[in-house]
Each structure stands twice: as C-alpha cells, then as structure tokens.
Design an enzyme around this catalytic site. Structure first.
Site, short mmCIF file in Angstrom:
data_model
loop_
_atom_site.label_atom_id
_atom_site.label_comp_id
_atom_site.label_asym_id
_atom_site.label_seq_id
_atom_site.Cartn_x
_atom_site.Cartn_y
_atom_site.Cartn_z
N SER A 136 44.64 11.69 4.04
CA SER A 136 43.59 11.69 5.06
C SER A 136 43.97 10.92 6.32
O SER A 136 43.29 11.06 7.34
CB SER A 136 42.26 11.17 4.49
OG SER A 136 42.25 9.77 4.37
N THR A 193 40.61 8.27 1.37
CA THR A 193 39.70 7.19 1.78
C THR A 193 39.96 6.69 3.20
O THR A 193 39.06 6.09 3.81
CB THR A 193 39.79 6.00 0.81
OG1 THR A 193 41.12 5.47 0.81
CG2 THR A 193 39.40 6.42 -0.59
N ASP A 194 41.15 6.91 3.74
CA ASP A 194 41.46 6.33 5.06
C ASP A 194 40.49 6.79 6.13
O ASP A 194 40.07 6.00 6.98
CB ASP A 194 42.89 6.68 5.47
CG ASP A 194 43.93 5.81 4.79
OD1 ASP A 194 43.53 4.90 4.03
OD2 ASP A 194 45.14 6.02 5.01
N THR A 212 44.19 10.41 -1.95
CA THR A 212 44.74 9.61 -3.06
C THR A 212 44.21 10.09 -4.40
O THR A 212 44.92 10.02 -5.42
CB THR A 212 44.37 8.13 -2.86
OG1 THR A 212 44.96 7.67 -1.64
CG2 THR A 212 44.87 7.27 -4.01
#
Length: 317
Positions: free
Chosen positions: A61, A94-95, A14
């Site tokens: 991710s 971030t996932d 992101t």
C-alpha cells in the site's frame, strides 16, 4: 436464519505478504498471496456470512496511487449495487489504509457496511494477525450495528471510523488510533455520485524550519492543481513562502492550510485566509485534507462550499 452475504475485495498489503527469502527474515514482500489463500487461513469463516471474493489489486500500500483508489471505488460500487450483497470487506495494506478508507468514506453511499482491514505481520509469520483481523472485519460487516456508520476499519480487535482513523505507530499490533469510537461514525458520501476519469494532482508540502519556497513553485510547475500545506503549529505560513503562494494562486492553484500537529486549523485564525484566498483544514490531517481537496476539484465544485466535512466545518473556507 439466512446468513448475510459479504463480498471481499483484496488489494494486497502485508496481510497477503510473505517473508523475503533474500533478507534472512528481516523483510517481507507484500501482496503475494491471493485472496483465496487468505480465506483458507480462517476456518469456519463461512459460518458467519456467505462469502464471495475478488482480487482487484496486489499492491504494497505504500505504492497505492489515486488511480488505484478509482479501481477500488468501481469494484466497491459494483458490489454494493448488488441487492444480494449485504456489505463488503476490503483487504488493504496498513501504510495508506487511512487514506483509502477516507476516500471511500467520501465516495460511497452509506447504506451498507464497508469495512477495511489489514495486518501488521505477513501471512507466513508464526503469529500472523491477518486471520483474526479478517474474521473481525467480516463479523462487523455482517452485523446490523455497522449500518449507517460510514466506512469503518478493523485492526487488532478494534473498530475505527474512517473519518478519525490514523496509523499512529510504525510497529506493533496496536498501530492504529482514532479520536472517536466507531459507534460515532456516520456516512458522508458527498461524492457518491461522482465518477471521475481521474483525480487532479494535489501535493502536500511540509512546513519546517527553513523550508524553501521553491518547493511551491516546483509543485505548480509539475502540474499541481492544489497544495495542502502541512504547516507548523496553527497552520503557520512561513513569510518566505508568501510570494510563491501568491504566484500559485494566480495560476489557479487551490491552497489549503493544515497542520502537522493535531488540529484544528481555524479559518482566518493565524492568517487572513479570506484575503489570500486560502482554505483551511480544521482538524483533518494533511493526507485526508488532500483527498477532500482532490475530490472537490474533481467535482468542479466551489471549493469553499464543498470542503465542509462531516462535522460541518472539517475543511472550512
């Protein structure tokens, strides 16, 4: 004074995202902007450190796979082996940031700072958080205080140790949490000498009311060499799963009990792990227990000895 040299590895996420023009602002596409553009959005960053950067991946991710971890690992090891480089920063979605961070925590030497960061808002958001996170990550990687802490992450002006990092919320800048402060982080690196050509398949199975045992058989048939059971409560194994798990063990599949709750799952607590040949995750969440089991299998180690985490009993068996 000589500025420390920090090398950036960009993988997408992101932090490099842009709004999807087809969604009327409702969605965005991750991993669009190259690292040079991300650096240009943080003026004065080179006053903190001498910077170099490379784009090694351009992923959302959620699509990060074990093969991609090996790409990041190779690039990180190359950078850390350079005596002119004092630390590295890895830009990541971030996932799955907590998974990559823990994988690197186990596979990188701990002599130089390694800091991961990302963003909850895309780069073209009017209040993008990526630039501030990037600045904070570079500052931390350039700081002597980050040495000897293991792999770290920085989000929303807060640093976290990889061992305890978790993404706790789906939205908001404060999406990440840790059970320990970053200052209590310490290197692990138990696989720092491992250079696998690939990582063995380890699947995570969720325990829930009525979960069918056929899930176990399906994973084994698909080639899983290990199964992490994200079970209810204190790692409670459904009675209906017992025959399927016994068949899996007969095929040489490693079975590790974890919990979908906060741990710990104690060895021989709530199950006769020694009799069944099962491993236990202590307080490692299922996704991180999977990484530890993958590396144990890749190392060809006796898993009961290898899978002891940095608290001394994180994956006991």
């Amino acid at each position: 004074m000589t500025r420390p040299r920090i090398h950036l590895l960009a993988t997408g996420g992101t932090i490099a995202g842009e709004a999807d023009p087809t969604s009327d602002g409702a969605r965005y596409r991750a991993g669009v902007r190259p690292v040079e553009q991300l650096l240009a959005a943080v003026p004065g960053l080179d006053a903190t450190a001498e910077l170099s950067a490379e784009q090694i991946l351009s992923l959302d991710s959620k699509d990060m796979a074990p093969a991609d971890w090996l790409v990041i690992l190779a690039a990180a090891r190359r950078a850390l082996a350079d005596p002119a480089i004092n630390g590295i920063v890895i830009l990541h979605g971030t996932d799955t940031l907590e998974e990559t961070a823990y994988f690197l925590h186990l596979t990188l030497p701990g002599d130089k700072p390694v800091v991961l960061t990302g963003a909850m808002r895309p780069a073209d958001h009017p209040q993008a958080d990526g630039p501030a996170n990037l600045r904070a990550a570079v500052c931390l990687a350039a700081s002597p205080s980050a040495q000897g802490k293991g792999v770290l992450a920085v989000m929303n002006r807060t640093a976290y140790p990889a061992r305890w990092l978790t993404k706790a919320r789906t939205t908001g800048l404060d999406a990440f949490e840790s059970a320990r402060p970053w200052t209590e982080g310490r290197p692990d690196g138990r696989c720092a000498g491992l250079t696998p050509a690939g990582l063995p398949r380890v699947d995570v199975l969720m325990g829930y009311a009525g979960a069918p045992p056929e899930l176990v058989d399906a994973c084994v048939a698909a080639g899983a060499r290990g199964l992490v059971l994200a079970l209810t409560g204190h790692g409670s194994v459904p009675a209906a799963w017992q025959p399927a798990l016994a068949r899996a063990r007969e095929h040489g599949v490693a079975i590790l009990r974890a919990s979908r709750c906060a741990g710990p799952v104690v060895h021989n607590g709530n199950a006769d792990d020694d009799r069944e040949g099962w491993l236990t995750a202590d307080d490692l969440p299922p996704a991180k227990a999977r990484i530890a089991l993958m590396l144990a299998l890749a190392a060809g180690s006796e898993t009961r000895t290898f899978l002891r985490g940095d608290r001394g009993e994180a994956v006991d068996g």
